[in-house]
Design a protein around this motif. Structure first.
Motif, short mmCIF file in Angstrom:
data_model
loop_
_atom_site.label_atom_id
_atom_site.label_comp_id
_atom_site.label_asym_id
_atom_site.label_seq_id
_atom_site.Cartn_x
_atom_site.Cartn_y
_atom_site.Cartn_z
N TRP A 1 0.82 -1.22 0.00
CA TRP A 1 0.00 0.00 0.00
C TRP A 1 0.85 1.26 0.00
N ARG A 2 1.76 1.38 0.97
CA ARG A 2 2.56 2.61 1.05
C ARG A 2 4.06 2.33 1.19
N GLY B 1 7.04 4.20 -1.31
CA GLY B 1 5.71 4.82 -1.36
C GLY B 1 4.60 3.89 -1.79
N ARG C 1 0.55 4.01 -3.27
CA ARG C 1 0.17 5.41 -3.05
C ARG C 1 1.01 6.35 -3.91
N SER C 2 2.25 5.99 -4.19
CA SER C 2 3.08 6.83 -5.05
C SER C 2 2.54 6.83 -6.48
#
Length: 349
Positions: free
Chosen positions: A100-101, A125, A128-129
């Motif tokens: 996810w992140r 990231g 999300r990036s």
């Protein structure tokens, strides 16, 4: 190498066509939205992820981590074999792992694989990036000036089919319903798997990039939403200010098109559920008639009544909100509509 010694890579360094990109999020997260060409090898199932989240919220982070480790351990041999097999097929491609992140899930998998000799990179990231990249591209597009040609018409006038034909011939069509995988009405999901908002916005940026040299876009006259998808404001503004071409298609031809599109013989239950959701907008007399028609499986008449007493009045009301008059185009067949539209559109491109 320990699991903390994991090499990282940024989104700008990823080779989307060449790298082996592995998404270790749950199947549900992957289905909602993922990086193009990524392969889903989930660290946890949907149920396991939900259970870990519950423990995290109700007990503690430490207990959630313990549960995660206990669930992850038995899966190591299978995960290893899956990644090894993919790597053999991909040859010398780099392996990029994301979650996810860019947190614990991707770091754990990348580190574990490193320990057994499979070199990996963790995406900084995470997804999300990639989501931020999409949002940045949409923001840049919102500042660009383009003209819009808007294809309007009552429900059943085959707008999407006509736009698909035009796009196939190289016209700068932005097929919003196609990008959303939803036909727009309360029946619009039937027979399709609608995209999430995130997936729609990625599809949109990809298509806009393909049309980067086009000063004019051709769109359908959509409302603010297509199913649960929210259309960006800059497209709605383009629609309001665009050149509007109103398609006029015979009433019973529209009924027949709707019947063939939604296939009551295959989708009867889904159609009936959709009609039930509309009940609060229908008169008592119409509901009674529809119930009888549905019982008799007279779906052509059902669709005709819905057009006459629900969709057409709503469309007429909304069409009065436009600032300018529409150019009308009457047709009897798709071929006729496409040829007439091409002649009209070429005046403005």
């Amino acid at each position: 190498m320990s699991t903390v010694d994991v090499k990282t890579i940024t989104l700008n360094e990823v080779l989307f066509q060449d790298d082996l990109i592995i998404d270790v999020r749950s199947p549900a997260e992957f289905a909602e939205y993922h990086i193009p060409n990524a392969v889903n090898i989930p660290l946890f199932s949907n149920e396991e992820r939900a259970k870990i989240g519950t423990v995290y919220k109700q007990k503690s982070q430490a207990e959630a981590i313990e549960l995660g480790v206990s669930l992850y351990g038995p899966k190591l041999p299978i995960l290893y074999q899956k990644v090894k097999s993919l790597k053999q097929k991909k040859g010398e491609s780099r392996i990029v792992i994301y979650c996810w992140r860019g947190g614990m899930r991707s770091k754990t998998v990348a580190g574990t694989l490193g320990l057994v000799g499979i070199d990996c990179f963790q995406l900084v990231g995470g997804i999300r990036s990639f989501r931020k990249l999409t949002q940045d591209r949409l923001d840049a597009e919102s500042k660009r000036e383009r003209k819009y040609i808007v294809i309007a018409g009552h429900t059943g006038t085959r707008k999407t089919e006509i736009l698909e034909r035009l796009q196939g011939e190289g016209f700068p069509v932005l097929d919003l319903e196609g990008l959303a995988a939803h036909r727009g009405s309360i029946f619009g999901h039937i027979g399709l798997t609608p995209n999430s908002q995130k997936q729609f916005e990625y599809n949109l940026t990809k298509r806009l990039e393909e049309l980067k040299d086009a000063d004019t876009l051709i769109i359908e006259a959509e409302s603010k939403r297509i199913g649960h998808i929210i259309i960006p404001e800059f497209i709605l503004a383009g629609k309001e200010n665009g050149i509007r071409i109103e398609l006029d298609y015979p009433f019973w031809s529209r009924v027949e098109h709707i019947y063939k599109t939604y296939k009551p013989e295959k989708n009867e239950e889904a159609i009936n559920e959709a009609i039930t959701k509309m009940n609060k907008f229908l008169s008592y007399e119409l509901k009674q008639e529809l119930d009888k028609l549905i019982e008799e499986k007279e779906y052509r008449i059902v669709f005709a009544r819905l057009l006459e007493y629900y969709y057409d009045p709503r469309y007429s009301h909304s069409s009065h909100t436009y600032q300018s008059d529409a150019i009308h185009l009457s047709f009897e067949s798709i071929d006729e509509a496409v040829e007439k539209l091409k002649m009209m559109i070429l005046r403005y491109l």
